[in-house]
Design a protein around this motif. Structure first.
Motif, PDB file in Angstrom:
ATOM      1  N   ARG A   1       5.955   0.984 -11.107  1.00 43.21           N
ATOM      2  CA  ARG A   1       5.316   1.222  -9.803  1.00 43.21           C
ATOM      3  C   ARG A   1       6.271   1.940  -8.861  1.00 43.21           C
ATOM      4  NH1 ARG A   1       2.600  -4.703  -9.912  1.00 43.21           N
ATOM      5  NH2 ARG A   1       0.850  -4.143 -11.228  1.00 43.21           N
ATOM      6  N   TYR A   2       7.530   1.541  -8.871  1.00 39.78           N
ATOM      7  CA  TYR A   2       8.513   2.243  -8.043  1.00 39.78           C
ATOM      8  C   TYR A   2       8.688   3.680  -8.530  1.00 39.78           C
ATOM      9  CZ  TYR A   2       9.957  -1.890  -5.436  1.00 39.78           C
ATOM     10  OH  TYR A   2       9.982  -2.976  -4.596  1.00 39.78           O
TER      11      TYR A   2
ATOM     12  N   ALA B   1       9.159  12.672   5.622  1.00 42.64           N
ATOM     13  CA  ALA B   1      10.026  11.483   5.615  1.00 42.64           C
ATOM     14  C   ALA B   1       9.210  10.230   5.885  1.00 42.64           C
ATOM     15  CB  ALA B   1      11.128  11.638   6.657  1.00 42.64           C
ATOM     16  N   TRP B   2       8.249  10.313   6.799  1.00 46.10           N
ATOM     17  CA  TRP B   2       7.403   9.150   7.091  1.00 46.10           C
ATOM     18  C   TRP B   2       6.526   8.793   5.887  1.00 46.10           C
ATOM     19  CZ3 TRP B   2       7.934   5.452  10.343  1.00 46.10           C
ATOM     20  CH2 TRP B   2       8.641   5.660  11.521  1.00 46.10           C
ATOM     21  N   VAL B   3       6.040   9.788   5.173  1.00 43.19           N
ATOM     22  CA  VAL B   3       5.224   9.535   3.975  1.00 43.19           C
ATOM     23  C   VAL B   3       6.044   8.764   2.949  1.00 43.19           C
ATOM     24  CG1 VAL B   3       4.083  10.646   2.006  1.00 43.19           C
ATOM     25  CG2 VAL B   3       3.656  11.469   4.327  1.00 43.19           C
ATOM     26  N   VAL B   4       7.293   9.188   2.719  1.00 41.84           N
ATOM     27  CA  VAL B   4       8.177   8.500   1.780  1.00 41.84           C
ATOM     28  C   VAL B   4       8.433   7.071   2.236  1.00 41.84           C
ATOM     29  CG1 VAL B   4      10.518   8.455   0.823  1.00 41.84           C
ATOM     30  CG2 VAL B   4       9.266  10.613   0.939  1.00 41.84           C
ATOM     31  N   LEU B   5       8.746   6.910   3.504  1.00 39.12           N
ATOM     32  CA  LEU B   5       9.025   5.585   4.051  1.00 39.12           C
ATOM     33  C   LEU B   5       7.817   4.656   3.915  1.00 39.12           C
ATOM     34  CD1 LEU B   5      10.987   3.745   5.607  1.00 39.12           C
ATOM     35  CD2 LEU B   5       9.960   4.624   7.712  1.00 39.12           C
ATOM     36  N   VAL B   6       6.641   5.143   4.260  1.00 40.43           N
ATOM     37  CA  VAL B   6       5.430   4.314   4.180  1.00 40.43           C
ATOM     38  C   VAL B   6       5.108   3.978   2.724  1.00 40.43           C
ATOM     39  CG1 VAL B   6       2.926   4.333   4.560  1.00 40.43           C
ATOM     40  CG2 VAL B   6       4.474   5.074   6.380  1.00 40.43           C
ATOM     41  N   ALA B   7       5.253   4.941   1.830  1.00 39.64           N
ATOM     42  CA  ALA B   7       4.962   4.676   0.411  1.00 39.64           C
ATOM     43  C   ALA B   7       5.878   3.579  -0.137  1.00 39.64           C
ATOM     44  CB  ALA B   7       5.115   5.955  -0.408  1.00 39.64           C
ATOM     45  N   PHE B   8       7.164   3.664   0.153  1.00 44.79           N
ATOM     46  CA  PHE B   8       8.080   2.648  -0.350  1.00 44.79           C
ATOM     47  C   PHE B   8       7.888   1.315   0.363  1.00 44.79           C
ATOM     48  CE2 PHE B   8      10.174   6.031  -2.573  1.00 44.79           C
ATOM     49  CZ  PHE B   8      10.551   5.393  -3.736  1.00 44.79           C
ATOM     50  N   ALA B   9       7.503   1.335   1.620  1.00 44.04           N
ATOM     51  CA  ALA B   9       7.212   0.083   2.326  1.00 44.04           C
ATOM     52  C   ALA B   9       6.011  -0.617   1.696  1.00 44.04           C
ATOM     53  CB  ALA B   9       6.958   0.360   3.802  1.00 44.04           C
ATOM     54  N   ILE B  10       5.003   0.142   1.315  1.00 43.44           N
ATOM     55  CA  ILE B  10       3.813  -0.444   0.680  1.00 43.44           C
ATOM     56  C   ILE B  10       4.163  -1.035  -0.682  1.00 43.44           C
ATOM     57  CG2 ILE B  10       1.575   0.123  -0.365  1.00 43.44           C
ATOM     58  CD1 ILE B  10       1.201   2.128   1.971  1.00 43.44           C
ATOM     59  N   VAL B  11       4.881  -0.289  -1.512  1.00 47.09           N
ATOM     60  CA  VAL B  11       5.242  -0.780  -2.848  1.00 47.09           C
ATOM     61  C   VAL B  11       6.157  -1.998  -2.747  1.00 47.09           C
ATOM     62  CG1 VAL B  11       6.422  -0.203  -5.008  1.00 47.09           C
ATOM     63  CG2 VAL B  11       4.900   1.450  -3.960  1.00 47.09           C
TER      64      VAL B  11
ATOM     65  N   SER C   1       6.464  -4.122  -0.205  1.00 47.68           N
ATOM     66  CA  SER C   1       5.699  -5.257   0.330  1.00 47.68           C
ATOM     67  C   SER C   1       4.808  -5.882  -0.742  1.00 47.68           C
ATOM     68  CB  SER C   1       4.846  -4.810   1.517  1.00 47.68           C
ATOM     69  OG  SER C   1       5.661  -4.380   2.572  1.00 47.68           O
ATOM     70  N   ALA C   2       4.159  -5.045  -1.529  1.00 47.20           N
ATOM     71  CA  ALA C   2       3.311  -5.567  -2.615  1.00 47.20           C
ATOM     72  C   ALA C   2       4.153  -6.330  -3.631  1.00 47.20           C
ATOM     73  CB  ALA C   2       2.563  -4.416  -3.289  1.00 47.20           C
ATOM     74  N   HIS C   3       5.326  -5.816  -3.935  1.00 52.33           N
ATOM     75  CA  HIS C   3       6.237  -6.485  -4.868  1.00 52.33           C
ATOM     76  C   HIS C   3       6.664  -7.842  -4.309  1.00 52.33           C
ATOM     77  CE1 HIS C   3      10.109  -6.115  -7.506  1.00 52.33           C
ATOM     78  NE2 HIS C   3       9.428  -7.190  -7.769  1.00 52.33           N
ATOM     79  N   ALA C   4       7.078  -7.870  -3.054  1.00 56.87           N
ATOM     80  CA  ALA C   4       7.513  -9.126  -2.433  1.00 56.87           C
ATOM     81  C   ALA C   4       6.361 -10.125  -2.355  1.00 56.87           C
ATOM     82  CB  ALA C   4       8.080  -8.848  -1.039  1.00 56.87           C
ATOM     83  N   TRP C   5       5.175  -9.651  -2.026  1.00 62.37           N
ATOM     84  CA  TRP C   5       4.015 -10.548  -1.937  1.00 62.37           C
ATOM     85  C   TRP C   5       3.670 -11.124  -3.309  1.00 62.37           C
ATOM     86  CZ3 TRP C   5      -0.988 -10.093  -3.997  1.00 62.37           C
ATOM     87  CH2 TRP C   5      -1.863 -11.067  -3.560  1.00 62.37           C
ATOM     88  N   SER C   6       3.697 -10.298  -4.359  1.00 61.12           N
ATOM     89  CA  SER C   6       3.306 -10.762  -5.691  1.00 61.12           C
ATOM     90  C   SER C   6       4.297 -11.763  -6.278  1.00 61.12           C
ATOM     91  CB  SER C   6       3.146  -9.582  -6.649  1.00 61.12           C
ATOM     92  OG  SER C   6       4.398  -9.035  -6.983  1.00 61.12           O
TER      93      SER C   6
END
Length: 193
Positions: A138-139, A166-176, A178-183
């Motif tokens: 996923r990463y 840069a914001w697109v990269v930051l948001v994409a990695f924040a989503i992945v 966060s999903a990893h931490a939540w799971s």
């Protein structure tokens, strides 16, 4: 919340698990102590997949097979006996004293208690082929998508501002992330401490 540390007392009765509340949290020291040996980790993995209580002999045979990287049918009598004796005399009484299993030594039955679930997050799967970790993929997918997005911005396709990329990269990695931490329950552990 992490509970008070308990030490193994020699005088503690084999049925001490009856007096331990299943909701009381184990300390990290207790968790690491209980999981320090591969045999106890294998016992807990086996019990995690069992529907009900299991016979000690069946448990010992499977643990021995995992240790020898073979099947139960291919085990020698000595390999079975070595594991059986160590489970009978040492590992299962220790897990019982901490309230992780109900161990009926006289009848040869072992059953996990609700308290055993506290150890599940610390157990790795028996083999990588049975439960592959999908997070690296996923990463990698996020990296590829972000790389393609940045390449498009650089080539003049899409928004021309580098800050947007840069914001697109930051948001994409924040989503992945966060999903990893939540799971994995990391948010729950962080919020309860």
């Amino acid at each position: 919340m992490i509970g008070q540390s308990r030490t193994d007392a020699v005088s503690e009765s084999p049925r001490a698990s009856e007096s331990i509340g299943s909701s009381s949290a184990l300390s990290l020291d207790d968790i690491y102590h209980l999981l320090q040996t591969q045999r106890r980790r294998d016992v807990l993995r086996y019990l995690r997949t069992a529907d009900d209580r299991v016979r000690l002999r069946e448990l010992a045979e499977q643990v021995a097979a995992w240790e020898q990287e073979t099947t139960v049918d291919n085990l020698s009598s000595d390999e079975r006996q070595r594991v059986y004796i160590s489970l009978y005399q040492s590992h299962l009484p220790k897990l019982d004293n901490h309230g992780i299993v109900d161990y009926d030594k006289d009848r040869g039955w072992v059953e996990p208690t609700p308290r055993a679930e506290q150890l599940h997050p610390y157990l790795e799967p028996p083999s990588a082929s049975q439960s592959p970790d999908r997070w690296p993929r996923r990463y990698a997918g996020a990296i590829v998508c972000c790389g393609l997005g940045l390449a498009a911005v650089t080539a003049g396709f899409g928004p021309s501002a580098g800050l947007v990329g840069a914001w697109v990269v930051l948001v994409a990695f924040a989503i992945v992330t966060s999903a990893h931490a939540w799971s994995t329950g990391a948010f729950d552990r962080y919020l309860t401490n």
